[in-house]
Write an enzyme that holds these catalytic residues in place. Structure first.
Site, PDB file in Angstrom:
ATOM      1  N   SER A  62       0.945  -1.170   0.036  1.00 43.53           N
ATOM      2  CA  SER A  62      -0.077  -0.022  -0.025  1.00 43.53           C
ATOM      3  C   SER A  62       0.837   1.361   0.085  1.00 43.53           C
ATOM      4  O   SER A  62       1.712   1.566  -0.946  1.00 43.53           O
ATOM      5  CB  SER A  62      -0.962  -0.006   1.206  1.00 43.53           C
ATOM      6  OG  SER A  62      -2.018   0.957   1.075  1.00 43.53           O
ATOM      7  N   ASP A 282      -6.384   2.135  -2.471  1.00 45.86           N
ATOM      8  CA  ASP A 282      -7.515   2.201  -1.527  1.00 45.86           C
ATOM      9  C   ASP A 282      -7.555   3.221  -0.736  1.00 45.86           C
ATOM     10  O   ASP A 282      -8.697   3.400   0.360  1.00 45.86           O
ATOM     11  CB  ASP A 282      -7.652   0.784  -0.611  1.00 45.86           C
ATOM     12  CG  ASP A 282      -6.107   0.933   0.294  1.00 45.86           C
ATOM     13  OD1 ASP A 282      -5.539   1.551   0.231  1.00 45.86           O
ATOM     14  OD2 ASP A 282      -6.386  -0.391   1.102  1.00 45.86           O
ATOM     15  N   PRO A 370      -9.921   9.120   8.666  1.00 47.36           N
ATOM     16  CA  PRO A 370      -9.073  10.354   7.992  1.00 47.36           C
ATOM     17  C   PRO A 370      -8.121   9.978   7.148  1.00 47.36           C
ATOM     18  O   PRO A 370      -7.864  10.911   6.309  1.00 47.36           O
ATOM     19  CB  PRO A 370      -8.718  10.793   9.419  1.00 47.36           C
ATOM     20  CG  PRO A 370      -9.466  10.086  10.652  1.00 47.36           C
ATOM     21  CD  PRO A 370      -9.643   8.892  10.027  1.00 47.36           C
ATOM     22  N   SER A 483       0.177   1.531  17.587  1.00 50.89           N
ATOM     23  CA  SER A 483      -0.183   1.466  15.950  1.00 50.89           C
ATOM     24  C   SER A 483      -0.509  -0.202  15.593  1.00 50.89           C
ATOM     25  O   SER A 483      -0.053  -0.929  16.013  1.00 50.89           O
ATOM     26  CB  SER A 483       0.806   1.697  15.105  1.00 50.89           C
ATOM     27  OG  SER A 483       0.722   1.355  13.634  1.00 50.89           O
ATOM     28  N   GLY A 484      -1.473  -0.443  14.586  1.00 47.09           N
ATOM     29  CA  GLY A 484      -1.713  -1.668  14.108  1.00 47.09           C
ATOM     30  C   GLY A 484      -0.940  -2.234  13.223  1.00 47.09           C
ATOM     31  O   GLY A 484      -0.784  -3.214  12.622  1.00 47.09           O
TER      32      GLY A 484
END
Length: 530
Positions: A62, A282, A370, A483-484
């Site tokens: 990504s 995405d 966001p 954070s994930g």
């Protein structure tokens, strides 16, 4: 079969544990190939235990730098992988080499499947990848691994992540491997229909993040006979996600560093609006610029769509419920502008699945993070109602239901929707944001910080006490969460003034550093990049 798996160099145990996060697995280490190849075994297991349904494997990282890559598994209905299967995947990725076949068989048995590996119902997996150089090699290795399990593998080549979600869903609905062009045909047809009703096709400048968006925009423009009305700003030789893309614009709060942005043509262009995609398309962020850059993130997009769709429902005198799902990172001003008598606003924890599940509770569920990832979900009751009507508003709602992806945010579909619905950047100026600041802090163990569903720190409790004191003193709000997707702790602060937002964020970040074994540089704000 067991020995073949053990002997495969692509399936050797990674040197460090890897875990399926909100974006699957991502890495830039030497273990990347083995992590991805082991994870692909889950796609086979999911398929063979579910009547041979087609499962998707997307190779992408990504918005991460080009040296990274990763994997996302797409379920049979186009949804993201179920959490139970995420846990199965972690077991497969991290088990010892000699236990790999045994762990796979345990998963088969837990699904009431008594077959041996590679026997019984034949698995079926479709592959897709973004434009990273490593993608083709990784896909070839995955194909080799799955071939040992008598698994059918089809390769869609370079696609966007939402495109593969669409194709997997359509493949299983029609019980066949559909042509890759079906995705773009759907967008082109519905965009043509929508723009013919709204008479809208706003010209936009495009930041492709030097990723797959460039290829897909050309493909779409070809289907529209050159009528997409856009201009790409990126250098054809630009590096993926380097100083550009939706994540750069959002996190740096500035326009991408692209030479074309300084040209007189852009500065004099009407409306001066640009759409910025991320590497796998995405996420979508709008901005104006290059000077006095104004950013329209997921909050702005959600508010615009909520008000627009509400007006359509009012015109057809519908009593369908409409909800807006936002993030705890969302700006309070976005919540305040949505009248409570017209909308139910829900705050969701970070993670696309949390947003989608919350949105599906409404007849029309609008969800956006966001960062620009979002979509609109339409219930079957909503679709049934709008199918019965013949007004202009009914027609627009029908098209929107066909364009918005029901499972994941599709930035390309969202892009054409905004092009058809907007007249100028003013349409996104529905509220004035409160100043905010987001920082990251590196600590020894990010998981030492525990938070509840409302982002209140449970452990260490003393940290939450410090946050409360600082927020009260500056008249703002702040929270922290591990954070994930990265090995950091994120710190968010929002205040009536920019100076106070920065100060609050710095104070809280310093408390995290001091109380939770911070490592590396102390928290600071870099103002030089503005």
């Amino acid at each position: 079969m067991d020995n073949a798996l053990i002997a495969d160099e692509n399936l050797k145990k990674p040197s460090k544990p890897a875990y399926y996060g909100t974006a699957g697995y991502r890495s830039k280490t030497s273990d990347l190939n083995n992590i991805l190849c082991r994870a692909s075994l889950i796609a086979y297991l999911r398929s063979t235990t579910f009547a041979g349904k087609i499962i998707g494997v997307m190779i992408t990282a990504s918005h991460n730098p080009v040296e990274y890559n990763g994997i996302k598994i797409i379920d049979h209905n186009g949804d993201m992988l179920d959490e139970v299967w995420e846990e199965y995947s972690d077991r497969i990725v991290n088990c010892d080499d000699e236990k790999l076949a045994r762990e796979m068989k345990k998963i088969l048995r837990s699904c009431s499947n008594q077959s041996e590996l590679g026997e019984g119902v034949r698995g079926h997996v479709v592959l897709g990848r973004d434009t990273r150089d490593s993608g083709e090699r990784l896909c070839n290795n995955i194909r080799s691994v799955l071939g040992k399990l008598n698994c059918t593998v089809d390769d869609y080549g370079v696609v966007t992540t939402p495109e593969l979600h669409f194709l997997v869903r359509k493949c299983n609905t029609e019980n066949r491997v559909v042509d890759k062009a079906e995705y773009m045909k759907n967008i082109a047809h519905n965009f043509n229909s929508l723009s013919s009703i709204t008479k809208g096709n706003l010209r936009m400048m495009i930041d492709t993040a030097n990723g797959v968006a460039d290829m897909k925009l050309k493909e779409l423009d070809g289907m529209l006979d050159g009528k997409l009305n856009y201009e790409v700003l990126n250098d054809p030789k630009g590096i993926l996600n380097l100083d550009c893309g939706a994540d750069f614009v959002k996190t740096k709060k500035r326009a991408p560093r692209l030479e074309a942005l300084s040209s007189s043509g852009f500065s004099q262009a009407a409306n001066r609006i640009c759409a910025s995609f991320d590497g796998d398309v995405d996420r979508l962020i709008f901005f104006t610029g290059p000077k006095d850059t104004e950013i329209f993130d997921g909050d702005s997009q959600a508010v615009f769509l909520a008000l627009y769709i509400r007006s359509l429902l009012d015109r057809i005198e519908s009593r369908l419920s409409i909800g807006v799902v936002l993030s705890y990172y969302s700006n309070n001003a976005a919540v305040d502008v949505l009248p409570p008598e017209s909308f139910k606003v829900v705050m969701a924890q970070t993670g696309v699945k949390n947003f989608v599940s919350a949105a599906r509770e409404f007849d029309v569920g609008i969800y956006f993070e966001p960062n620009g990832h979002g979509s609109v979900c339409f219930s079957q009751a909503c679709i049934d109602e709008i199918e019965k009507g013949s007004t202009k508003s009914h027609a627009i709602l029908k098209i929107l239901a066909n364009l918005f992806d029901p499972c994941i945010g599709d930035a390309l579909a969202n892009f054409v929707i905004f092009k058809a619905l907007m007249g100028s950047a003013d349409d996104l100026r529905k509220f004035r944001e409160n100043p905010s600041r987001l920082l990251t802090v590196k600590i020894v163990d990010k998981n030492s910080i525990k938070v509840d569903q409302k982002n209140q720190v449970i452990e260490p409790k003393e940290l939450q006490d410090k946050i409360d004191v600082e927020a009260l003193s500056l008249g703002g709000r702040s929270f922290v969460r591990p954070s994930g997707t990265e090995d950091v702790v994120r710190v968010y602060a929002e205040c009536p003034s920019e100076a106070d937002a920065d100060l609050l964020c710095l104070k809280v970040a310093q408390h995290v550093y001091d109380m939770c074994n911070g490592i590396g540089d102390h928290p600071e704000i870099d103002y030089t990049s503005k």
